[in-house]
Design an enzyme around this catalytic site. Structure first.
Site, PDB file in Angstrom:
ATOM      1  CB  SER A  15      -6.231   3.252   7.044  1.00 34.54           C
ATOM      2  OG  SER A  15      -5.142   2.099   5.815  1.00 34.54           O
ATOM      3  CG  ASP A 218       0.878   4.919   1.936  1.00 33.62           C
ATOM      4  OD1 ASP A 218       0.715   5.249   0.981  1.00 33.62           O
ATOM      5  OD2 ASP A 218       0.837   6.152   2.757  1.00 33.62           O
ATOM      6  CG  HIS A 221      -2.864   4.517   3.268  1.00 33.33           C
ATOM      7  ND1 HIS A 221      -2.017   5.087   3.761  1.00 33.33           N
ATOM      8  CD2 HIS A 221      -4.125   4.257   4.159  1.00 33.33           C
ATOM      9  CE1 HIS A 221      -2.133   3.926   5.110  1.00 33.33           C
ATOM     10  NE2 HIS A 221      -2.997   3.655   5.341  1.00 33.33           N
TER      11      HIS A 221
END
Length: 251
Positions: A15, A218, A221
């Protein structure tokens, strides 16, 4: 457009390579991208991307929207990287980006014979069918391997096998490989993965360390600003180790 592509870069991993910069979670828990494109990530007529349907088109954020299609994609390092190196490649050169990253994927899912690996190799081969040269593969992955001792201990062997397999399958034995040492993940084995990434000694492999770059709430990321910075770091590594004045060591 296809015949104009000259310098091609494969973007792969999970990601943080696909890009989550600017992706925010609304009160209804649905995610969306805020649509903010930093100056360093603006599109340019001489930067193209290979779409999911294998068509060259002008590159723009989010680069991975049709590749990491099950998730919401935002800003990643690819456009910042491209804009940083383009001026060093010559005015006549077009940069071609081949996005391949998919969020939440472990290294074993990138083994030869697995769908993600075979798709990446297929896209890489297609990118040069009308000319051009694959100059490097940029890799940011490893967070999904930080929660298990077994996965962490096997990571370096799996990573080195991946590099060797890609070079063999693309018939590019000296292909430069620039990986990112992860900045987040399960704290249990994050350092073990980082050790593996920083410890790879294969020829024509460089490592950029993401540790210290700012993370979103979070804690997983990179922020948009961090992705811009990472793109610059990847560009510096490419130009320093494999650029026009310092070409890769030929195997």
């Amino acid at each position: 457009m296809e015949t104009a592509i000259k310098h091609i870069f494969i973007l792969s991993g999970q990601s943080n390579m696909a890009g989550r910069g600017g992706v925010i979670r609304a009160q209804d828990h649905h995610q969306h991208w805020d649509g903010i494109v930093p100056l360093e990530c603006q599109p340019h007529t001489n930067t193209h991307r290979l779409s999911a349907t294998l068509h060259w088109e002008q590159a723009c954020e989010p680069l991975h929207a049709d590749i990491d299609a099950k998730k919401v994609c935002g800003v990643g390092p690819g456009m910042s990287f491209s804009n940083s190196i383009r001026g060093h490649c010559g005015e006549e050169v077009v940069v071609g980006l081949v996005p391949c990253a998919v969020g939440g994927t472990a290294i074993k899912e990138w083994a030869r014979g697995e769908h993600l690996y075979e798709s990446m190799v297929k896209r890489a081969k297609y990118s040069i069918k009308d000319g051009g040269e694959i100059k490097a593969l940029l890799w940011y992955q490893g967070e999904s391997d930080t929660s298990s001792a077994h996965d962490a201990e096997a990571y370096q062997v799996n990573m080195e096998r991946l590099i060797k397999n890609v070079r063999e399958d693309l018939n590019l034995p000296s292909l430069p490989f620039i990986q990112v040492a992860i900045a987040s993940g399960d704290k249990k084995y994050m350092e073990k993965i980082r050790e593996a990434q920083l410890g790879i000694k294969l020829p024509n492999v460089a490592c950029v360390d993401a540790k210290g770059l700012s993370l979103k709430e979070d804690n997983l990321h990179l922020t948009t600003e961090a992705q811009v910075q990472l793109g610059h770091m990847l560009a510096h590594a490419y130009l320093h180790h494999f650029g026009p004045s310092n070409p890769p060591h030929v195997a």
